[in-house]
Design a protein around this motif. Structure first.
Motif, PDB file in Angstrom:
ATOM      1  N   VAL A 150       0.844  -1.193   0.000  1.00  0.00           N
ATOM      2  CA  VAL A 150       0.000   0.000   0.000  1.00  0.00           C
ATOM      3  C   VAL A 150       0.878   1.242   0.000  1.00  0.00           C
ATOM      4  CG1 VAL A 150      -1.667   1.335   1.344  1.00  0.00           C
ATOM      5  CG2 VAL A 150      -1.948  -1.137   1.114  1.00  0.00           C
ATOM      6  N   TRP A 151       0.551   2.193  -0.871  1.00  0.00           N
ATOM      7  CA  TRP A 151       1.197   3.502  -0.870  1.00  0.00           C
ATOM      8  C   TRP A 151       0.162   4.566  -0.533  1.00  0.00           C
ATOM      9  CZ3 TRP A 151       5.140   4.250  -5.478  1.00  0.00           C
ATOM     10  CH2 TRP A 151       6.208   3.367  -5.301  1.00  0.00           C
ATOM     11  N   ALA A 152       0.632   5.675   0.031  1.00  0.00           N
ATOM     12  CA  ALA A 152      -0.226   6.834   0.295  1.00  0.00           C
ATOM     13  C   ALA A 152       0.022   7.859  -0.803  1.00  0.00           C
ATOM     14  CB  ALA A 152       0.078   7.429   1.667  1.00  0.00           C
ATOM     15  N   VAL A 199      -8.965   7.700   7.444  1.00  0.00           N
ATOM     16  CA  VAL A 199      -8.164   7.229   8.577  1.00  0.00           C
ATOM     17  C   VAL A 199      -7.285   8.375   9.052  1.00  0.00           C
ATOM     18  CG1 VAL A 199      -6.612   5.442   9.400  1.00  0.00           C
ATOM     19  CG2 VAL A 199      -8.158   4.954   7.501  1.00  0.00           C
ATOM     20  N   ALA A 200      -7.321   8.676  10.344  1.00  0.00           N
ATOM     21  CA  ALA A 200      -6.574   9.807  10.892  1.00  0.00           C
ATOM     22  C   ALA A 200      -6.056   9.457  12.275  1.00  0.00           C
ATOM     23  CB  ALA A 200      -7.460  11.050  10.947  1.00  0.00           C
ATOM     24  N   ASP A 201      -5.156  10.307  12.797  1.00  0.00           N
ATOM     25  CA  ASP A 201      -4.623  10.061  14.136  1.00  0.00           C
ATOM     26  C   ASP A 201      -5.513  10.735  15.174  1.00  0.00           C
ATOM     27  OD1 ASP A 201      -4.025  12.742  14.035  1.00  0.00           O
ATOM     28  OD2 ASP A 201      -1.874  12.481  13.797  1.00  0.00           O
ATOM     29  N   SER A 202      -5.064  10.751  16.416  1.00  0.00           N
ATOM     30  CA  SER A 202      -5.914  11.210  17.522  1.00  0.00           C
ATOM     31  C   SER A 202      -6.228  12.698  17.463  1.00  0.00           C
ATOM     32  CB  SER A 202      -5.240  10.884  18.858  1.00  0.00           C
ATOM     33  OG  SER A 202      -3.934  11.446  18.921  1.00  0.00           O
ATOM     34  N   PHE A 335      -6.560   1.233   9.940  1.00  0.00           N
ATOM     35  CA  PHE A 335      -5.706   2.152  10.682  1.00  0.00           C
ATOM     36  C   PHE A 335      -4.230   1.872  10.439  1.00  0.00           C
ATOM     37  CE2 PHE A 335      -3.557   3.899  14.412  1.00  0.00           C
ATOM     38  CZ  PHE A 335      -4.099   5.176  14.446  1.00  0.00           C
ATOM     39  N   VAL A 336      -3.858   0.618  10.289  1.00  0.00           N
ATOM     40  CA  VAL A 336      -2.462   0.277  10.008  1.00  0.00           C
ATOM     41  C   VAL A 336      -2.011   0.896   8.687  1.00  0.00           C
ATOM     42  CG1 VAL A 336      -0.954  -1.656   9.385  1.00  0.00           C
ATOM     43  CG2 VAL A 336      -2.407  -1.814  11.408  1.00  0.00           C
ATOM     44  N   MET A 337      -2.903   1.008   7.715  1.00  0.00           N
ATOM     45  CA  MET A 337      -2.565   1.615   6.429  1.00  0.00           C
ATOM     46  C   MET A 337      -2.145   3.073   6.584  1.00  0.00           C
ATOM     47  SD  MET A 337      -5.717  -0.020   4.221  1.00  0.00           S
ATOM     48  CE  MET A 337      -5.383   0.890   2.708  1.00  0.00           C
ATOM     49  N   ARG A 338      -2.569   3.716   7.677  1.00  0.00           N
ATOM     50  CA  ARG A 338      -2.280   5.138   7.858  1.00  0.00           C
ATOM     51  C   ARG A 338      -0.798   5.439   7.949  1.00  0.00           C
ATOM     52  NH1 ARG A 338      -1.213   9.397  10.940  1.00  0.00           N
ATOM     53  NH2 ARG A 338      -0.190   8.040  12.431  1.00  0.00           N
TER      54      ARG A 338
END
Length: 452
Positions: A150-152, A199-202, A335-338
């Motif tokens: 997977v790439w972003a 998908v994002a962080d906190s 979430f791991v993909m983030r």
């Protein structure tokens, strides 16, 4: 520009209608020059690598960024559509990574800059401040067939000015979550029928943002971290018709996730999930639905997931999804993909010259960084069309074995296809012929292609 590789012409033509005929010719030269230029990504470096150091009308190329009429948002929409068509099947959810990036910049004329925590140089015990611009970026998280991972892929980047900038301009300050809501809604308008997962962080675990995404006619699923002490409740019972009083927003209080960690009755499931680094890992998961509520804020129905490691190698953590129907395994793997978002930011700094541009014009600043980040996705698209389901060459050495291609290999491959175009186009009619051994020519081409 003539003699471009045929495979990439259909990609470039999608953007042609954004520009006038004259500006489009200048824009193409800047685009190819930005791909080929080593080191700094300034307009002058792009012109030099294209053999235009003696062009007396160099200001025309600066005007593409600081004056010409074209819409970066329209370009983002075209780029997103190209990426989705190339890498996401029509029956698959579109997963997007959302994160902010601090571009270290100084200068009295840069109005939107502020003082922020430097996420690259800081740690839990060491705080580093930096002056710069804060950008909010949406990236497509998709598997690349020839990279086998997977790439972003960045496609939409907006500037989030500092609070001091808004005060000086007499404007209301927009929080990062406000910008996030705005660009998520924009993508929902672009892709009204597709299933979207962000998908994002906190930093984006804000009830207003989550409620806004959940309340859309076609909701957008948001996956982010959840505090272990978050106030979770049962779903409110149905308010009987005709009964006085306002409908309840929540039911009975549930135990906190921190309490569930030590509760012997918690139902843990050992599940194998796709993990960081392309590996597979067995983790313990506990999950259920709840209503996340705080006084004065809208309630949000979520599915929470507790994650622990059977081997005790990482601390317990919690995730949430605004789609209660999502499975715990799906939530964890999304979430791991983030993490690929962080990889893309680093690759863009190392290979695409992020933080080396020197524009001071407000309009040029608004355009240059999004274009450079979008260049990551455009180079990936070029390579995808040039390969035509083939394999991407991987740089090898006797002391270094690399199994899968990285972005540096992708950029080198695209550069090798573009160098002959610029050489043939810029060569004078009566050029002096110099014989170069083939082995030397190959080494020179390889060194230029991999220049940082």
């Amino acid at each position: 520009m003539r003699n471009l590789p045929r495979a990439i012409i259909p990609v470039l033509r999608k953007f042609e209608l954004l520009f006038s005929e004259r500006v489009w010719e200048w824009a193409k030269i800047l685009l190819i020059g930005a791909i080929l230029a080593p080191g700094k990504r300034t307009v002058t470096s792009a012109l030099r690598v294209m053999g235009l150091s003696d062009d007396a009308q160099f200001q025309n190329y600066h005007r593409v960024l600081n004056r010409a009429v074209w819409s970066p948002y329209a370009a983002s929409r075209i780029l997103l559509r190209l990426l989705v068509d190339a890498f996401v099947p029509s029956d698959t959810a579109i997963v997007l990574g959302l994160d902010d990036h601090i571009e270290r910049r100084r200068g009295a004329k840069i109005k939107a800059k502020g003082i922020y925590r430097d996420p690259v140089r800081s740690s839990r015990s060491f705080f580093v401040k930096t002056s710069g611009l804060r950008w909010l970026c949406l990236m497509l998280l998709a598997p690349i067939p020839w990279a086998q991972r997977v790439w972003a892929l960045p496609f939409l980047t907006v500037l989030a000015p500092s609070e001091r900038c808004h005060q000086e301009l007499g404007k209301r300050h927009k929080q990062l979550t406000d910008w996030a809501r705005q660009i998520i809604f924009q993508v929902r308008q672009w892709l009204p029928e597709r299933v979207l997962v962000v998908v994002a962080d906190s930093s984006y675990a804000a009830l207003e943002l989550l409620a806004a995404c959940q309340g859309l006619p076609n909701p957008v699923t948001v996956v982010t971290r959840l505090r272990l002490d978050a106030a979770l409740y049962d779903t409110a019972y149905v308010h009987p018709a005709g009964r006085p009083g306002r409908p309840r927003k929540k039911g009975a209080r549930q135990p906190t996730l921190e309490q569930r960690l030590s509760d012997p009755t918690t139902d843990w499931q050992h599940t194998s999930v796709r993990w960081y680094g392309g590996t597979t890992r067995t983790v313990r998961l506990a999950s259920a639905t709840a209503v996340w509520y705080h006084s004065g804020l809208p309630p949000v129905s979520i599915r929470w997931v507790l994650i622990t490691d059977p081997d005790g190698k990482f601390e317990a953590q919690a995730l949430l999804s605004t789609n209660p129907a999502a499975t715990p395994k799906e939530i964890v793997e999304w979430f791991v993909m983030r993490w690929q978002v962080e990889v893309t930011f680093e690759e863009a700094r190392a290979h695409l010259g992020i933080e080396t541009q020197r524009q001071w014009s407000d309009l040029a600043i608004l355009r240059t960084t999004p274009v450079l980040l979008g260049l990551f996705s455009l180079v990936t698209l070029f390579a995808h069309h040039l390969l035509q389901a083939g394999e991407l060459p991987v740089r090898q050495a006797a002391w270094y074995t690399k199994a899968l291609p990285t972005f540096s290999d992708t950029l080198a491959f695209v550069r090798k296809q573009l160098w002959p175009v610029t050489i043939s186009w810029m060569s004078p009619a009566e050029a002096d012929m110099v014989k170069i051994p083939k082995s030397l020519l190959v080494r020179l081409t390889d060194a230029l292609a991999y220049a940082a």
